[in-house]
Each structure stands twice: as C-alpha cells, then as structure tokens.
Design a protein around this motif. Sequence first.
Motif, PDB file in Angstrom:
ATOM      1  N   ASP A  13      49.154  44.289  34.492  1.00 50.39           N
ATOM      2  CA  ASP A  13      49.781  45.587  34.286  1.00 50.39           C
ATOM      3  C   ASP A  13      49.078  46.407  33.207  1.00 50.39           C
ATOM      4  OD1 ASP A  13      50.609  43.699  32.468  1.00 50.39           O
ATOM      5  OD2 ASP A  13      52.557  44.624  32.125  1.00 50.39           O
ATOM      6  N   GLU A  14      48.111  45.802  32.517  1.00 55.34           N
ATOM      7  CA  GLU A  14      47.338  46.516  31.499  1.00 55.34           C
ATOM      8  C   GLU A  14      45.967  46.881  32.073  1.00 55.34           C
ATOM      9  OE1 GLU A  14      48.193  47.529  28.531  1.00 55.34           O
ATOM     10  OE2 GLU A  14      50.198  46.614  28.526  1.00 55.34           O
ATOM     11  N   GLU A  15      45.696  48.169  32.180  1.00 54.94           N
ATOM     12  CA  GLU A  15      44.412  48.613  32.745  1.00 54.94           C
ATOM     13  C   GLU A  15      43.236  48.121  31.907  1.00 54.94           C
ATOM     14  OE1 GLU A  15      42.172  52.716  34.272  1.00 54.94           O
ATOM     15  OE2 GLU A  15      44.105  52.821  33.229  1.00 54.94           O
ATOM     16  N   ASN A  16      43.406  48.097  30.568  1.00 52.64           N
ATOM     17  CA  ASN A  16      42.318  47.642  29.696  1.00 52.64           C
ATOM     18  C   ASN A  16      41.932  46.196  30.007  1.00 52.64           C
ATOM     19  OD1 ASN A  16      42.114  50.073  28.401  1.00 52.64           O
ATOM     20  ND2 ASN A  16      43.479  49.511  26.704  1.00 52.64           N
ATOM     21  N   GLU A  17      42.940  45.363  30.302  1.00 50.32           N
ATOM     22  CA  GLU A  17      42.647  43.964  30.624  1.00 50.32           C
ATOM     23  C   GLU A  17      41.875  43.851  31.933  1.00 50.32           C
ATOM     24  OE1 GLU A  17      43.096  41.525  28.690  1.00 50.32           O
ATOM     25  OE2 GLU A  17      44.478  42.299  27.183  1.00 50.32           O
ATOM     26  N   ARG A  18      42.241  44.691  32.903  1.00 48.19           N
ATOM     27  CA  ARG A  18      41.508  44.684  34.177  1.00 48.19           C
ATOM     28  C   ARG A  18      40.070  45.148  33.969  1.00 48.19           C
ATOM     29  NH1 ARG A  18      46.258  47.441  35.942  1.00 48.19           N
ATOM     30  NH2 ARG A  18      45.049  49.320  36.443  1.00 48.19           N
ATOM     31  N   ASN A  19      39.923  46.122  33.080  1.00 41.30           N
ATOM     32  CA  ASN A  19      38.575  46.635  32.793  1.00 41.30           C
ATOM     33  C   ASN A  19      37.700  45.579  32.130  1.00 41.30           C
ATOM     34  OD1 ASN A  19      39.140  49.136  33.870  1.00 41.30           O
ATOM     35  ND2 ASN A  19      39.711  50.058  31.912  1.00 41.30           N
ATOM     36  N   VAL A  20      38.314  44.712  31.311  1.00 41.63           N
ATOM     37  CA  VAL A  20      37.559  43.635  30.669  1.00 41.63           C
ATOM     38  C   VAL A  20      36.965  42.710  31.725  1.00 41.63           C
ATOM     39  CG1 VAL A  20      37.771  41.528  29.277  1.00 41.63           C
ATOM     40  CG2 VAL A  20      38.784  43.665  28.466  1.00 41.63           C
ATOM     41  N   ILE A  21      37.785  42.364  32.725  1.00 42.62           N
ATOM     42  CA  ILE A  21      37.301  41.473  33.791  1.00 42.62           C
ATOM     43  C   ILE A  21      36.190  42.149  34.584  1.00 42.62           C
ATOM     44  CG2 ILE A  21      37.952  40.100  35.802  1.00 42.62           C
ATOM     45  CD1 ILE A  21      39.144  39.211  33.080  1.00 42.62           C
ATOM     46  N   ARG A  22      36.357  43.431  34.870  1.00 45.14           N
ATOM     47  CA  ARG A  22      35.299  44.176  35.563  1.00 45.14           C
ATOM     48  C   ARG A  22      34.007  44.158  34.739  1.00 45.14           C
ATOM     49  NH1 ARG A  22      35.549  47.499  39.864  1.00 45.14           N
ATOM     50  NH2 ARG A  22      37.575  47.865  40.840  1.00 45.14           N
ATOM     51  N   PHE A  23      34.140  44.411  33.451  1.00 42.78           N
ATOM     52  CA  PHE A  23      32.975  44.458  32.570  1.00 42.78           C
ATOM     53  C   PHE A  23      32.239  43.112  32.570  1.00 42.78           C
ATOM     54  CE2 PHE A  23      31.269  43.382  28.356  1.00 42.78           C
ATOM     55  CZ  PHE A  23      30.256  44.340  28.249  1.00 42.78           C
ATOM     56  N   ASN A  39      50.788  45.224  39.341  1.00 46.90           N
ATOM     57  CA  ASN A  39      51.985  44.403  39.249  1.00 46.90           C
ATOM     58  C   ASN A  39      52.045  43.454  40.452  1.00 46.90           C
ATOM     59  OD1 ASN A  39      53.469  45.808  41.517  1.00 46.90           O
ATOM     60  ND2 ASN A  39      53.260  47.532  40.093  1.00 46.90           N
ATOM     61  N   GLY A  40      52.996  42.521  40.395  1.00 48.99           N
ATOM     62  CA  GLY A  40      53.101  41.516  41.445  1.00 48.99           C
ATOM     63  C   GLY A  40      53.452  42.084  42.802  1.00 48.99           C
ATOM     64  N   PRO A  62      55.347  43.219  35.928  1.00 54.96           N
ATOM     65  CA  PRO A  62      56.597  43.758  36.489  1.00 54.96           C
ATOM     66  C   PRO A  62      56.833  43.279  37.922  1.00 54.96           C
ATOM     67  CG  PRO A  62      55.272  45.490  35.466  1.00 54.96           C
ATOM     68  CD  PRO A  62      54.406  44.277  35.545  1.00 54.96           C
ATOM     69  N   PHE A  63      58.089  43.354  38.349  1.00 57.65           N
ATOM     70  CA  PHE A  63      58.550  43.022  39.704  1.00 57.65           C
ATOM     71  C   PHE A  63      58.431  41.524  39.996  1.00 57.65           C
ATOM     72  CE2 PHE A  63      57.025  47.476  40.064  1.00 57.65           C
ATOM     73  CZ  PHE A  63      58.258  48.079  40.294  1.00 57.65           C
ATOM     74  N   PHE A  64      57.199  41.030  40.173  1.00 62.17           N
ATOM     75  CA  PHE A  64      56.987  39.600  40.370  1.00 62.17           C
ATOM     76  C   PHE A  64      55.948  39.144  39.357  1.00 62.17           C
ATOM     77  CE2 PHE A  64      57.956  41.305  44.623  1.00 62.17           C
ATOM     78  CZ  PHE A  64      59.104  40.573  44.906  1.00 62.17           C
ATOM     79  N   GLU A  68      55.131  33.643  40.353  1.00 65.91           N
ATOM     80  CA  GLU A  68      55.825  33.938  41.622  1.00 65.91           C
ATOM     81  C   GLU A  68      54.832  34.414  42.686  1.00 65.91           C
ATOM     82  OE1 GLU A  68      60.215  35.391  40.058  1.00 65.91           O
ATOM     83  OE2 GLU A  68      58.500  36.759  39.873  1.00 65.91           O
ATOM     84  N   VAL A  69      53.906  35.273  42.261  1.00 63.09           N
ATOM     85  CA  VAL A  69      52.897  35.779  43.195  1.00 63.09           C
ATOM     86  C   VAL A  69      52.028  34.628  43.704  1.00 63.09           C
ATOM     87  CG1 VAL A  69      50.776  37.144  43.367  1.00 63.09           C
ATOM     88  CG2 VAL A  69      52.807  38.131  42.291  1.00 63.09           C
ATOM     89  N   ALA A  70      51.569  33.785  42.777  1.00 63.74           N
ATOM     90  CA  ALA A  70      50.706  32.665  43.162  1.00 63.74           C
ATOM     91  C   ALA A  70      51.422  31.689  44.074  1.00 63.74           C
ATOM     92  CB  ALA A  70      50.205  31.946  41.907  1.00 63.74           C
ATOM     93  N   SER A  71      52.711  31.488  43.815  1.00 60.71           N
ATOM     94  CA  SER A  71      53.502  30.592  44.655  1.00 60.71           C
ATOM     95  C   SER A  71      53.565  31.107  46.088  1.00 60.71           C
ATOM     96  CB  SER A  71      54.913  30.444  44.075  1.00 60.71           C
ATOM     97  OG  SER A  71      55.697  29.612  44.890  1.00 60.71           O
ATOM     98  N   GLU A  72      53.762  32.421  46.243  1.00 55.56           N
ATOM     99  CA  GLU A  72      53.816  33.024  47.574  1.00 55.56           C
ATOM    100  C   GLU A  72      52.444  32.964  48.252  1.00 55.56           C
ATOM    101  OE1 GLU A  72      55.288  34.591  50.945  1.00 55.56           O
ATOM    102  OE2 GLU A  72      56.469  33.957  49.187  1.00 55.56           O
ATOM    103  N   ILE A  73      51.395  33.224  47.471  1.00 56.82           N
ATOM    104  CA  ILE A  73      50.036  33.191  48.014  1.00 56.82           C
ATOM    105  C   ILE A  73      49.671  31.788  48.485  1.00 56.82           C
ATOM    106  CG2 ILE A  73      47.595  33.254  47.299  1.00 56.82           C
ATOM    107  CD1 ILE A  73      48.265  35.783  45.735  1.00 56.82           C
ATOM    108  N   ARG A  74      50.089  30.780  47.725  1.00 59.94           N
ATOM    109  CA  ARG A  74      49.752  29.406  48.061  1.00 59.94           C
ATOM    110  C   ARG A  74      50.338  29.017  49.418  1.00 59.94           C
ATOM    111  NH1 ARG A  74      45.685  28.253  46.872  1.00 59.94           N
ATOM    112  NH2 ARG A  74      45.575  27.790  44.667  1.00 59.94           N
ATOM    113  N   LYS A  75      51.505  29.616  49.768  1.00 58.02           N
ATOM    114  CA  LYS A  75      52.109  29.344  51.078  1.00 58.02           C
ATOM    115  C   LYS A  75      51.267  29.957  52.197  1.00 58.02           C
ATOM    116  CE  LYS A  75      56.809  29.587  49.167  1.00 58.02           C
ATOM    117  NZ  LYS A  75      58.049  30.400  49.155  1.00 58.02           N
ATOM    118  N   ARG A  76      50.759  31.177  51.952  1.00 55.28           N
ATOM    119  CA  ARG A  76      50.036  31.901  52.989  1.00 55.28           C
ATOM    120  C   ARG A  76      48.551  31.505  53.056  1.00 55.28           C
ATOM    121  NH1 ARG A  76      51.556  38.264  52.178  1.00 55.28           N
ATOM    122  NH2 ARG A  76      53.578  38.018  51.175  1.00 55.28           N
TER     123      ARG A  76
END
Length: 514
Positions: A13-23, A39-40, A62-64, A68-76
């Motif tokens: 949910d933090e754009e700066n954190e996403r930018n760090v990974i991109r960098f 968000n989830g 937020p939301f999930f 929770e997101v990883a749990s749902e992804i692991r099923k699919r």
Amino acid sequence: MMDRTYKILIADDEENERNVIRFLSDKYQFPLDILEAANGKEVLSLLETYTPQILFTDIKMPFFNGIEVASEIRKRYPHMQIIFFSGYDDFEYVKEALSLKAVNYILKPVNPDEFKKTLSSVIDVIKEEEMVSARLKVQAGYLKNHILYQLINRTSIELLSKQYPSMDLAFTDSFHRLFLIQFEEDFFGSVTFNNSQCVFMERLTNQVSADYWFINLNPSQSLILFTNQETLHWYYETAGIINRIFFELFHKNSYISISNFFNGADSIAYAYQEVESQLEKRFYSNGIYIFGDENSDITKNEILYQDDQLLKNIEKDISLNDIFSLRQNTQILLQKYENQISLSHIYVRFILTNLLSILLLNTSDYKEAIIQEAADQIYSFQHFSEIKDYILKTLENLIKELENKSNLPRNAIHMVEQYINKHYGDELSLNILANRVFLTPSYLSNIFIQETGCGINKYIKSIRMEKAKELLLTTNMKITEICQKVGYSNVSYFCKSFQEEFGKTPDKYRHSNN
C-alpha cells in the motif's frame, strides 16, 4: 542477464516501497515484467487477467492482508513463487509464511544483497520447473505418439487401456479426420526437414486454424489428425495450404490424402487404411497432389454448397488480384471432379462451365459469343482431361493479364490493414502478417512504410489505441479487460502506451469524457 522475462506482481500500500523493489530490479538487471497493486483486493482482481510467476507482497495491506492473499493464491496457483516483505519481525507471521511455502520473509527496509540473492534463487527455481515441465510434455508427446502408432496398427483401444491403466486415453476419441502426407523419397527423417521442423510446425500452426496432432510414421510418411468437424471444402483448402508450406520451405510437392469423417479411436486404423489406398491413385494422376473420397460421406446439397463457395472464392480472388489463391482454388475444383465416376458428367460439365465463364468474364477480350463458344466446347469434349486442359489454358491467360495490371504492393498492404483491423486483439507480429500475404518480413516492412508513411508496429498500436478509446467511452469494461481485449497482456505497459497516445491514463480519459 537472464534469457527471458518473468512476470512479477508487487503488492504494497506504500508506493515508495513498490518503487524500491522496482529500483532494485532495474539495478540488478532482472528481466521482470512488473505489475503493481496497492492492496490485497486489487491483487485478487488483477489475477483474473494477469498470472504472474512471482508475488512480492507486504503483510499489512488494506482489505486483504498479504497472508490472506497468499493463502488464496496458493489454492489457485500452487507453483507461484511467493516472497513476503514486511516491517514486522513477528514469529506468527513468519510461521504462517512458512505454512504457505513462501520462498522468503524479507524485513523492511529491504536489504539489496538479500533481495538479489532471493530473486536469483526464485528465477532459478522457475527455470528448473519449466525444464521439468518441458521434459514431461515431451515424454507425454512420445507416449501419445506411441498410442496412435498402436491404433494405426489395429491394436484395440480396449487392449491399450489395459496396457496403460494410468493414462487417460480420451484424447484418442477426439479425432475425426486425418491427412496422410507422402513423399516419394525419405524426407521426414532427412537433415533438411529435421533442421527446419520447428519452422514448419510454426507455419502450420499460424496458417491452419484447427486443433491437430502431427505424427511421423516413417521417413516418407506423416499423419495429421484433426479434432474439429469442418466442411470437406475446408479440409481441401487446408491440404492445399500444407502442400504450399512444404513447397515454400523445402521446394518439394507432397502428396496428401484426406480421410472420410470417422468417430472413435478404433476407427483410426480404418481411416489410415483408406488414405493409403487413395494415394495409390497418384500413379495414374500426374500433377495432382491432393486426394480424397469426396462423395462417400457428404450429400448432394453439400456438394452444391461447396462448389458455390469455391466459385465465389475464385471470383473474390480475381477481384483482389490474388493470383496464388486463384490458381489454388481452381486446382481444388478441378481435382475434386477428376476421376469421379460416381457423379453425373452433366453436373460436372455444368460446374466447370460456370468456372470457365467466371474466368472469361474477367479477360480483356470478353464477349458473350466467346463464352457461348467456350460452353459449347465444354459439352463437346469427350474426356475430362480435355476440359481440364482448356480451363487451365484460360486460367493462365487470365493470370497473365492480372499480373500485368495488378498493383501487388498496394494489394498486400490492403490485406494486411484488413487483417490488423479484424484481429487487433490477437497476437500480431511482422512475421505473422508477412506469412498472411506470402512476403518476406523485411519486404513487407519496407513497402508498408512506402505505401502508408508509417511502420507496421505503429499502425498496429494506433488501431489498438483507437479500439481501447472506443471501449472506454462505450462500455463499462474494466481497464484490465480492455487491455486484454485490444491485444495487450501487460496492464502497466498498456496504460503507459495509452497515456503516450492520448495524454491521459485510461481511467482519467474515461472520467473526463463521460
């Protein structure tokens, strides 16, 4: 540098954190196709149209949340590589991450060396899984070929089911027609064919719109088994396309025999016997390369319909100056009735008179008296071969006229433009388009620029962007759906391209114009 691109979804949910990974991804030159989610809920929504190989997700969102997101992804998607990064050094979170078979749990701020090591390891795992999958696919292909060999050699499906109890043999019931491809010399085992087999299969897949299975029987014979149930005319057209591919790639004509329609795995052996028998006709039929027992499984109405379609196609070929297709469709019609003793010669003469009329109507010295004289000739000939020679002579005269007046570059560009406008949502490339008009990619690229003033890629983009704009203004489709609809697989790249074209993101463009 890696040798291919991998899809990664970064969720935080933090754009700066996403930018760090991109960098960091750019810094270490990881070949990643990156999509972001804030968000989830957005992650789960994106997964409807975008399937990454790697999920890099925060825990608190937020939301999930990330767990929770990883749990749902692991099923699919049980094989997706999941990496958590979080500001919480909490044992419970770590324990849950381990239970979801996460690759790593990285603490914020992200340590560059740890990131590099983790991503390198993940990509190595993905590569290994792909290699294993490819090996299994090849092994499955070999086993399918073996099963089909057995069926061709009259082993019953019942016996095969007992021999291979763990294998699902339902695929053997999906085939309904087959082609036997024959060369007079050992061809399929030659170095020439083996070196170009991938190119041949790619051309075959691009130009034949059907599900099929290709199997080499011996050095001079191969089979193509089809699962679809098309008209007999479609199969004749397809046989012509395959013959042309062989000639263009290897400068050799192949003999192709078309089976009747069949149902059931045990019918494959009889179909093979049938096409082998049909190919015996090639000894008596000089210059003919496509064979079939055309009338054994179709009604007279179907024959009339197919002939009408062929004649319409020939008229269209002439109007488009499509000389190759004109020659091919004329040959198909002639081959269809050669040696057909089961049909009335009056009907055959009637059809071929119509064909001759179409050819003569488009010659420069057309006169009604000439057509009437030609029709009288058709009915006066004693043998089919005389009619055939007369029609082929007329065809070649017409082709000379078409070649003299045709504007081949303009015609090719028109066909490419039509194809792009109709198939903008499909995969499009210079090679695919060049194959459609039987030109080399470099030549097509040059004449397209000369005729239109822009490159093919630019033209494709402009069409896709206009279609995207139309969908934004006239529908309630999601941005991700529109992205896929107009031929893009990467939402971020689509949004960037749209903004470059219209100065606004798709979302802002929709809101500002509604």
